[in-house]
Design an enzyme around this catalytic site. Sequence first.
Site, PDB file in Angstrom:
ATOM      1  N   HIS A   1     -78.776  33.895  53.169  1.00 49.82           N
ATOM      2  CA  HIS A   1     -79.696  34.365  54.313  1.00 49.82           C
ATOM      3  C   HIS A   1     -78.894  34.576  55.667  1.00 49.82           C
ATOM      4  O   HIS A   1     -79.229  35.362  56.470  1.00 49.82           O
ATOM      5  CB  HIS A   1     -80.613  33.495  54.418  1.00 49.82           C
ATOM      6  CG  HIS A   1     -80.493  32.073  54.636  1.00 49.82           C
ATOM      7  ND1 HIS A   1     -79.827  31.268  53.414  1.00 49.82           N
ATOM      8  CD2 HIS A   1     -80.407  31.243  55.373  1.00 49.82           C
ATOM      9  CE1 HIS A   1     -79.622  30.114  53.792  1.00 49.82           C
ATOM     10  NE2 HIS A   1     -79.978  29.984  55.139  1.00 49.82           N
TER      11      HIS A   1
ATOM     12  N   ALA B   1     -83.887  14.160  59.764  1.00 50.76           N
ATOM     13  CA  ALA B   1     -83.357  14.658  60.657  1.00 50.76           C
ATOM     14  C   ALA B   1     -84.566  14.660  61.651  1.00 50.76           C
ATOM     15  O   ALA B   1     -84.223  14.799  63.093  1.00 50.76           O
ATOM     16  CB  ALA B   1     -83.304  16.448  60.396  1.00 50.76           C
TER      17      ALA B   1
ATOM     18  N   ASP C   1     -83.181  11.585  54.374  1.00 49.95           N
ATOM     19  CA  ASP C   1     -82.834  12.929  54.968  1.00 49.95           C
ATOM     20  C   ASP C   1     -83.763  12.934  56.184  1.00 49.95           C
ATOM     21  O   ASP C   1     -84.878  13.580  56.172  1.00 49.95           O
ATOM     22  CB  ASP C   1     -82.781  14.161  54.237  1.00 49.95           C
ATOM     23  CG  ASP C   1     -82.227  15.083  54.864  1.00 49.95           C
ATOM     24  OD1 ASP C   1     -81.966  14.942  55.927  1.00 49.95           O
ATOM     25  OD2 ASP C   1     -82.292  16.517  54.358  1.00 49.95           O
TER      26      ASP C   1
ATOM     27  N   TYR D   1     -58.965   8.306  69.915  1.00 51.46           N
ATOM     28  CA  TYR D   1     -58.987   8.794  68.468  1.00 51.46           C
ATOM     29  C   TYR D   1     -59.635   7.909  67.755  1.00 51.46           C
ATOM     30  O   TYR D   1     -60.528   7.965  66.741  1.00 51.46           O
ATOM     31  CB  TYR D   1     -57.598   9.023  68.010  1.00 51.46           C
ATOM     32  CG  TYR D   1     -57.675   9.909  66.523  1.00 51.46           C
ATOM     33  CD1 TYR D   1     -57.664  11.246  66.352  1.00 51.46           C
ATOM     34  CD2 TYR D   1     -57.770   8.895  65.428  1.00 51.46           C
ATOM     35  CE1 TYR D   1     -57.628  11.738  65.287  1.00 51.46           C
ATOM     36  CE2 TYR D   1     -57.480   9.577  64.175  1.00 51.46           C
ATOM     37  CZ  TYR D   1     -57.740  10.892  64.125  1.00 51.46           C
ATOM     38  OH  TYR D   1     -57.604  11.525  62.826  1.00 51.46           O
TER      39      TYR D   1
ATOM     40  N   PHE E   1     -83.656  20.223  51.641  1.00 55.27           N
ATOM     41  CA  PHE E   1     -83.402  21.223  52.580  1.00 55.27           C
ATOM     42  C   PHE E   1     -82.325  21.901  52.012  1.00 55.27           C
ATOM     43  O   PHE E   1     -81.420  21.716  51.238  1.00 55.27           O
ATOM     44  CB  PHE E   1     -82.950  20.593  53.930  1.00 55.27           C
ATOM     45  CG  PHE E   1     -82.641  21.674  55.071  1.00 55.27           C
ATOM     46  CD1 PHE E   1     -83.570  22.196  55.585  1.00 55.27           C
ATOM     47  CD2 PHE E   1     -81.227  21.523  55.474  1.00 55.27           C
ATOM     48  CE1 PHE E   1     -83.229  23.259  56.587  1.00 55.27           C
ATOM     49  CE2 PHE E   1     -80.854  22.522  56.460  1.00 55.27           C
ATOM     50  CZ  PHE E   1     -81.812  23.225  56.875  1.00 55.27           C
ATOM     51  N   ASP E   2     -82.041  23.229  52.601  1.00 49.29           N
ATOM     52  CA  ASP E   2     -81.199  24.078  52.100  1.00 49.29           C
ATOM     53  C   ASP E   2     -79.694  23.686  52.220  1.00 49.29           C
ATOM     54  O   ASP E   2     -78.948  23.883  51.021  1.00 49.29           O
ATOM     55  CB  ASP E   2     -81.113  25.654  52.766  1.00 49.29           C
ATOM     56  CG  ASP E   2     -81.076  25.821  53.900  1.00 49.29           C
ATOM     57  OD1 ASP E   2     -80.999  24.850  54.600  1.00 49.29           O
ATOM     58  OD2 ASP E   2     -80.827  26.934  54.479  1.00 49.29           O
TER      59      ASP E   2
ATOM     60  N   LYS F   1     -81.744  17.610  65.476  1.00 53.48           N
ATOM     61  CA  LYS F   1     -82.982  17.578  65.706  1.00 53.48           C
ATOM     62  C   LYS F   1     -83.321  16.462  66.737  1.00 53.48           C
ATOM     63  O   LYS F   1     -83.265  16.047  67.840  1.00 53.48           O
ATOM     64  CB  LYS F   1     -83.867  17.645  64.343  1.00 53.48           C
ATOM     65  CG  LYS F   1     -83.547  18.979  63.652  1.00 53.48           C
ATOM     66  CD  LYS F   1     -82.418  19.180  63.118  1.00 53.48           C
ATOM     67  CE  LYS F   1     -82.174  20.347  62.158  1.00 53.48           C
ATOM     68  NZ  LYS F   1     -81.665  20.225  60.923  1.00 53.48           N
TER      69      LYS F   1
HETATM   70  C1  LIG Z   1     -80.938  20.515  59.690  1.00 53.58           C
HETATM   71  C2  LIG Z   1     -81.132  19.816  58.300  1.00 53.58           C
HETATM   72  C3  LIG Z   1     -80.061  19.403  57.663  1.00 53.58           C
HETATM   73  C4  LIG Z   1     -78.855  19.991  57.773  1.00 53.58           C
HETATM   74  O1  LIG Z   1     -78.208  19.468  59.121  1.00 53.58           O
HETATM   75  P1  LIG Z   1     -77.214  20.332  60.176  1.00 53.58           P
HETATM   76  O2  LIG Z   1     -77.225  19.504  61.365  1.00 53.58           O
HETATM   77  O3  LIG Z   1     -78.045  21.560  60.362  1.00 53.58           O
HETATM   78  O4  LIG Z   1     -75.892  20.595  59.179  1.00 53.58           O
HETATM   79  C5  LIG Z   1     -80.479  18.467  56.547  1.00 53.58           C
HETATM   80  N1  LIG Z   1     -81.610  18.283  56.283  1.00 53.58           N
HETATM   81  C6  LIG Z   1     -82.746  18.345  57.013  1.00 53.58           C
HETATM   82  C7  LIG Z   1     -84.045  18.086  56.707  1.00 53.58           C
HETATM   83  C8  LIG Z   1     -82.480  19.401  58.089  1.00 53.58           C
HETATM   84  O5  LIG Z   1     -83.602  19.698  59.023  1.00 53.58           O
END
Ligand SMILES: *Cc1c(COP(=O)(O)O)cnc(C)c1O
Length: 463
Positions: A451, A218, A216, A72, A125-126, A259
């Site tokens: 969506h 990813a 951000d 843990y 991003f959304d 990603k």
């Molecule tokens: C996928 C993504 C996120 C969110 O990540 P999750 O792992 O889906 O929660 C944030 N920002 C960008 C640019 C992304 O492509």
Amino acid sequence: MDHYQLPPFRIKMVEPIRQISKEERIQKLKEAGYNPFQLRSEDVFIDLLTDSGTGAMSHFQWAALMKGDEAYAGSASFYRLEEVVKRITGYRYMMPAHQGRGAEQVVIPLLVQHPGMVFLSNIHFDTTRAHVELAGARAIDCVVDECFDLDTYHPFKGNFDLQKLEHEILTHKKENVAGIIMTITNNSAGGQPVSMQNMRDVAQLATRYGIKLLIDGARYAENAYFVKIREEGYSNKSVREIAREAFDLADIFLMSSKKDGLVNIGGLIAIKNDLELFRQCQTRIVPMEGFPTYGGLAGRDMDALAVGLEEALDEGYLSYRLDEIKYLGDLLRQAGVPIQYPTGGHAVFVECGRMCPQIPFDQFPAQAVCNELYIEGGIRAVEIGSLLLGRDPDSGKNLKSDAEFMRLTIPRRTYTFEHLRYVAECVIRVYQRRNDIRGLKFTYESPILRHFTASFAPVEDGQ
Ligand SMILES: *Cc1c(COP(=O)(O)O)cnc(C)c1O
């Protein structure tokens, strides 16, 4: 095909897929409320919904899973992951999260100090936008206009428009800007990269106005590879050096590791040197994600991620990856299908507003084309347009997206060039009967992130 990079791997384990009949697909789509998110994956032949968590792990990663330490607190897996993240980013502090949005829910509210604050990004991003809004702030996008000019070549369509960015800082006053978020690559702009020059300029503005700069990231490795091949002065630098140069510019790194972490689940928070913020995150992550040395992940997930982060920086892998996207994009473009050109890092974006001008934006042309593609070939794509954008929080009206994209997202190391050729053939057949495609109207709509769960019915004549 000789000018496309071949896959730098061979296949050791296979996962069977099957194609159901067209009649069954028509029925399944109806049952799913004309929303591909509601389909069962067993009814999908080629799944291009997302590149998030859908890639294949290497045998090194599967072996690493067995080393997982499920303690843990203070797990050895955590320390292995921490070492890799620190080596790649150069940041002092890090903690895992269960995925990107987990990292967002911990960090973003900590940056919002008072009501009326804003975040500025090339494009949020959304889920990032959702967390900004849930924290009581507003999300404002400042991307370059070239991003919306689909046909003209521009090497870095993901860039910030620096004038827009500075204008927003001055309009809202710097003390009301909670942070600047550099999304690399710029997912919502078509996976388009951001140049190092642009990142440097953004960092300079952030420093001048005393604003925190977040990455951000990813797809930071894909972005670094684009810098290497498209930006002057970088061809002799390694992707690792280029990525490091970007990290050096920012204060905070948030990552969906689903990603460029090459894993099926995972996220990261890394902080360059703000100990106070790190301590606040440590406190906050416990009730949200888990204890700071696991953050919602199993020990074995952290080990797989530690290996995946390194593999994603392999330049043979990255050049094959970006070539796969280019291959699909080239086939579509040759047939006249309108796509975001040049192709970006993780997907081909088909512009369905232009393809189906008979469908108004609030009948969601790209969603309609996604549905046709599923019926045509059992392929699942995703809408990135007015459906995703949602409604204006003040007026409640549907917002009109600048582009109505169908995103054909390519999972990492998963499909072959043959699969992509089949995808291209199906998209082209849908394109040839584009004039017969009809729009959609809601039969159910949720108030946020609609969506994912919405249901629709096709619009009939005269409606
Ligand atoms: C996928 C993504 C996120 C969110 O990540 P999750 O792992 O889906 O929660 C944030 N920002 C960008 C640019 C992304 O492509």
